[in-house]
Write an enzyme that holds these catalytic residues in place. Structure first.
Site, mmCIF file in Angstrom:
data_model
loop_
_atom_site.group_PDB
_atom_site.id
_atom_site.type_symbol
_atom_site.label_atom_id
_atom_site.label_comp_id
_atom_site.label_asym_id
_atom_site.label_seq_id
_atom_site.Cartn_x
_atom_site.Cartn_y
_atom_site.Cartn_z
ATOM 1 N N GLN A 94 -10.946 -4.931 9.211
ATOM 2 C CA GLN A 94 -10.909 -4.685 10.662
ATOM 3 C C GLN A 94 -11.566 -3.352 11.027
ATOM 4 O O GLN A 94 -12.400 -3.289 11.933
ATOM 5 C CB GLN A 94 -9.449 -4.706 11.168
ATOM 6 C CG GLN A 94 -9.350 -4.632 12.692
ATOM 7 C CD GLN A 94 -7.963 -4.254 13.203
ATOM 8 O OE1 GLN A 94 -7.100 -3.794 12.436
ATOM 9 N NE2 GLN A 94 -7.748 -4.432 14.486
ATOM 10 N N ASP A 148 -17.289 -3.990 -0.560
ATOM 11 C CA ASP A 148 -16.083 -4.807 -0.364
ATOM 12 C C ASP A 148 -16.031 -5.798 -1.510
ATOM 13 O O ASP A 148 -17.022 -5.948 -2.237
ATOM 14 C CB ASP A 148 -16.141 -5.540 0.997
ATOM 15 C CG ASP A 148 -14.751 -5.869 1.525
ATOM 16 O OD1 ASP A 148 -14.031 -6.623 0.837
ATOM 17 O OD2 ASP A 148 -14.370 -5.369 2.590
ATOM 18 N N ILE A 149 -14.878 -6.514 -1.633
ATOM 19 C CA ILE A 149 -14.867 -7.605 -2.617
ATOM 20 C C ILE A 149 -15.263 -8.921 -1.943
ATOM 21 O O ILE A 149 -15.481 -9.918 -2.608
ATOM 22 C CB ILE A 149 -13.496 -7.759 -3.326
ATOM 23 C CG1 ILE A 149 -12.361 -7.868 -2.301
ATOM 24 C CG2 ILE A 149 -13.241 -6.640 -4.298
ATOM 25 C CD1 ILE A 149 -11.041 -8.338 -2.923
ATOM 26 N N ASP A 160 -15.177 -3.713 -6.421
ATOM 27 C CA ASP A 160 -13.713 -3.804 -6.410
ATOM 28 C C ASP A 160 -13.164 -2.406 -6.696
ATOM 29 O O ASP A 160 -13.337 -1.880 -7.800
ATOM 30 C CB ASP A 160 -13.280 -4.805 -7.501
ATOM 31 C CG ASP A 160 -11.772 -4.931 -7.595
ATOM 32 O OD1 ASP A 160 -11.057 -4.197 -6.882
ATOM 33 O OD2 ASP A 160 -11.315 -5.766 -8.400
ATOM 34 N N TYR A 175 4.382 -1.366 1.804
ATOM 35 C CA TYR A 175 3.233 -0.756 2.474
ATOM 36 C C TYR A 175 3.523 0.721 2.754
ATOM 37 O O TYR A 175 2.709 1.607 2.463
ATOM 38 C CB TYR A 175 2.988 -1.505 3.776
ATOM 39 C CG TYR A 175 1.824 -1.023 4.615
ATOM 40 C CD1 TYR A 175 0.524 -1.152 4.166
ATOM 41 C CD2 TYR A 175 2.034 -0.481 5.884
ATOM 42 C CE1 TYR A 175 -0.549 -0.752 4.949
ATOM 43 C CE2 TYR A 175 0.969 -0.079 6.676
ATOM 44 C CZ TYR A 175 -0.322 -0.219 6.208
ATOM 45 O OH TYR A 175 -1.380 0.180 6.983
ATOM 46 N N ILE A 211 -4.136 -1.017 15.464
ATOM 47 C CA ILE A 211 -5.481 -0.910 16.049
ATOM 48 C C ILE A 211 -5.874 -2.248 16.660
ATOM 49 O O ILE A 211 -5.760 -3.296 16.020
ATOM 50 C CB ILE A 211 -6.497 -0.441 14.998
ATOM 51 C CG1 ILE A 211 -6.099 0.974 14.575
ATOM 52 C CG2 ILE A 211 -7.915 -0.444 15.556
ATOM 53 C CD1 ILE A 211 -6.924 1.546 13.474
HETATM 54 C C1 AKB Z 1 -0.037 -2.966 10.024
HETATM 55 O O1 AKB Z 1 0.510 -3.492 11.000
HETATM 56 O O2 AKB Z 1 0.297 -3.156 8.848
HETATM 57 C C2 AKB Z 1 -1.150 -1.982 10.288
HETATM 58 C C3 AKB Z 1 -0.626 -0.587 10.400
HETATM 59 C C4 AKB Z 1 0.053 -0.149 11.620
HETATM 60 O O3 AKB Z 1 -0.755 0.161 9.486
HETATM 61 N N1 AKB Z 1 -1.858 -2.359 11.460
#
Ligand code: AKB
Length: 318
Positions: free
Chosen positions: A12, A34-35, A52, A141, A171
């Site tokens: 993105q 990119d991969i 990679d 994450y 975003i």
């Molecule tokens: C997500 O939603 O995982 C991402 C972020 C806010 O890092 N767009």
């Protein structure tokens, strides 16, 4: 003159940051990697290579061959998909970053890599979240984002690698549709409003999150990379934001252009739990003070642009 290597260029952010950097620094000075196979505009707009970033030799080889002095490391799994595939998320988000930092150390490159509002957690103050505050995220994450912020600080302090970054909010963009993120609804809603006149939201009413339109996200990346290092107290992970809203507020804005638009809710518990652990709104005064961060788009201005651009784009496609 900069020689920039971008990882995750088909994602993105990459699909819009790559042409912006080519415009600023010259197409031949920006190599996209990119991969995934690139869309025609990325391939035709300048050099492209399949790389990679989890392969340390491949990253080192391309940095050396291209004689890069700057790496924009964008390859990462987003929050919801990282929760679904935590092993892969660790490999891509952590091993990928480590490899990039090692290549940067060896070949004396500077590094821009984004962190996220995902680096915060349920015990972080949710309103006007400070630049320096509690960071105990509860998603994979988030764990990779905090560790990534710390690793970038470490490479700067220990090895002098010029690492810089911002904590991006959600975003919103109209070039490449994001996938696997918690804030993705704020992009999908525009596509569905134009195509179907209705949208089913996976986050519940009242879920405030920070957001930013892509042109501002691109500006933030370039401005922080260009910032005078003498003025930087922080280096990595600057809070940056442009607006904060819950789903029903976008729906109200969209209805100004598409009065028949309706939205209902079918809440995804995983993404809702992630969203509930993130800030409602961040304080980005450190970025404003240290390198002059300023956003241009608020919700009404962004909505007008998204609807104009997507109406044209989706008409062409059908
Ligand atoms: C997500 O939603 O995982 C991402 C972020 C806010 O890092 N767009």
């Amino acid at each position: 003159m900069k020689r920039i290597l971008i990882t995750g260029a088909c994602g993105q952010i990459g699909s819009e940051l790559t042409p912006a950097l080519r415009e600023c620094y010259g197409a031949d000075n920006v190599i996209a990697t990119d991969i995934a196979d690139p869309p025609a505009c990325l391939k035709e707009g300048g050099p492209f290579k399949i790389v990679d970033c989890t392969d340390i030799n491949a990253i080192g080889w391309i940095v050396k061959k291209f004689q890069a002095d700057t790496i924009c490391h964008l390859a990462a799994l987003l929050s919801a998909v990282a929760e679904d595939k935590p092993n892969l998320a660790w490999k891509v988000n952590m091993t990928g970053l480590y490899n990039v930092l090692e290549a940067a150390r060896e070949y004396e490159c500077s590094v821009f890599t984004p962190s996220s509002i995902g680096a915060f957690g349920p015990t972080t103050p949710h309103n006007k979240t400070p630049q320096d505050t509690i960071q105990r995220p509860t998603s994979m994450y988030g764990v990779t984002k905090v560790a990534g912020e710390l690793l970038c600080d470490y490479y700067y302090k220990r090895f002098g690698v010029d690492t810089r970054g911002v904590r991006y909010p959600g975003i919103i963009s109209n070039e490449t549709v994001p996938s696997g993120g918690t804030t993705d609804y704020a992009v999908h809603i525009y596509y569905e409003a134009i195509k179907e006149r209705k949208y089913t939201c996976f986050l519940k009413k009242g879920t405030f999150l920070d957001m930013m339109y892509m042109p501002d996200a691109i500006k933030a990346a370039i401005d922080v990379m260009e910032a005078n290092p003498a003025k930087l107290i922080h280096r990595n992970a600057f809070n940056v934001t442009a607006m904060s809203f819950p789903p029903e507020m976008i729906a109200v804005e969209i209805k100004k252009y598409i009065p028949e638009f309706t939205m209902d809710y079918d809440v995804d518990p995983i993404r809702q739990a992630i969203a509930d652990s993130w800030p409602n709104s961040m304080d980005d005064s450190a970025a404003r003070e240290e390198w002059g961060w300023e956003h241009e788009y608020d919700l009404p201005k962004m909505t007008k642009d998204m609807i104009d651009v997507l109406t044209e784009k989706l008409r062409v496609k059908t």
